[in-house]
Design an enzyme around this catalytic site. Sequence first.
Site, PDB file in Angstrom:
ATOM      1  N   PHE A  22       0.865  -1.181   0.000  1.00  0.00           N
ATOM      2  CA  PHE A  22       0.000   0.000   0.000  1.00  0.00           C
ATOM      3  C   PHE A  22       0.900   1.229   0.000  1.00  0.00           C
ATOM      4  CE2 PHE A  22      -3.338   2.870   1.499  1.00  0.00           C
ATOM      5  CZ  PHE A  22      -4.407   2.407   0.747  1.00  0.00           C
ATOM      6  N   ALA A  56       0.291  -2.903   5.684  1.00  0.00           N
ATOM      7  CA  ALA A  56       1.035  -2.947   6.944  1.00  0.00           C
ATOM      8  C   ALA A  56       0.558  -4.066   7.873  1.00  0.00           C
ATOM      9  CB  ALA A  56       0.947  -1.597   7.649  1.00  0.00           C
ATOM     10  N   GLU A  58      -0.368  -7.012   7.164  1.00  0.00           N
ATOM     11  CA  GLU A  58       0.112  -8.325   6.733  1.00  0.00           C
ATOM     12  C   GLU A  58       1.613  -8.514   6.948  1.00  0.00           C
ATOM     13  OE1 GLU A  58      -3.694  -7.352   5.369  1.00  0.00           O
ATOM     14  OE2 GLU A  58      -1.893  -6.278   4.720  1.00  0.00           O
ATOM     15  N   ILE A  82      -0.002   6.515   5.814  1.00  0.00           N
ATOM     16  CA  ILE A  82      -0.247   7.960   5.768  1.00  0.00           C
ATOM     17  C   ILE A  82      -1.553   8.269   6.481  1.00  0.00           C
ATOM     18  CG2 ILE A  82      -0.600   9.959   4.268  1.00  0.00           C
ATOM     19  CD1 ILE A  82       1.099   8.476   2.155  1.00  0.00           C
ATOM     20  N   THR A  86      -9.635   9.679   9.353  1.00  0.00           N
ATOM     21  CA  THR A  86     -10.321   8.746  10.251  1.00  0.00           C
ATOM     22  C   THR A  86      -9.306   8.151  11.222  1.00  0.00           C
ATOM     23  OG1 THR A  86      -9.952   6.779   8.902  1.00  0.00           O
ATOM     24  CG2 THR A  86     -11.891   8.143   8.348  1.00  0.00           C
ATOM     25  N   HIS A  88      -8.447   5.223  11.443  1.00  0.00           N
ATOM     26  CA  HIS A  88      -7.848   4.041  10.821  1.00  0.00           C
ATOM     27  C   HIS A  88      -6.318   4.078  10.924  1.00  0.00           C
ATOM     28  CE1 HIS A  88      -7.516   0.679   8.031  1.00  0.00           C
ATOM     29  NE2 HIS A  88      -6.658   1.381   7.313  1.00  0.00           N
ATOM     30  N   ARG A 127      10.572  11.173   3.786  1.00  0.00           N
ATOM     31  CA  ARG A 127      11.226  10.116   4.566  1.00  0.00           C
ATOM     32  C   ARG A 127      11.651   8.923   3.699  1.00  0.00           C
ATOM     33  NH1 ARG A 127       8.210   8.624   9.702  1.00  0.00           N
ATOM     34  NH2 ARG A 127      10.226   7.726  10.208  1.00  0.00           N
TER      35      ARG A 127
END
Length: 154
Positions: A22, A56, A58, A82, A86, A88, A127
């Site tokens: 992702f 992330a 997994e 990122i 929400t 999440h 980064r």
Amino acid sequence: MKTYEGKLNAAGLKIGVVLGKFNSFIGDKLVDGAKDAFIQLGGKDEDMDVYRVPGAYEIAGVTRKLVNSGKYDALVCLGVIIQGETPHFEYVAGNSAKAIMELSAEGGIPVIYGIVTAGGLEQAVDRAGVKMGNKGYSSLMTAVEMVNLYKDMK
């Protein structure tokens, strides 16, 4: 007094990298940074494997399987989370960090947390090598140092 500190020498090491795909347009830059560090430290391209997982969450499951395989001297977990509007972000970032930390704390081999958690896209890009160094590069350096420290401790 004796002091122990790992050396930055990747010659002969076998390293696994687990990447959450992702946001892979940034994550791929992290892998490039890890590969650059590995080669610069004397590692061989064929001694670094990359496993790509959906996201992330997994990363920890695949990393556990790789720890148990006995195939690697260290594992580096990379990805990009990122923050959105929400909660999440907090769940994914916090739980993935905790799961990877638990694998690292088991102490069998070094498991390095190299997931970028960013407040926005620009910060994440920075980064991955634009302004703030490359988190993949620095995570691989940490992995090599820790492998050599573990060896010195035996």
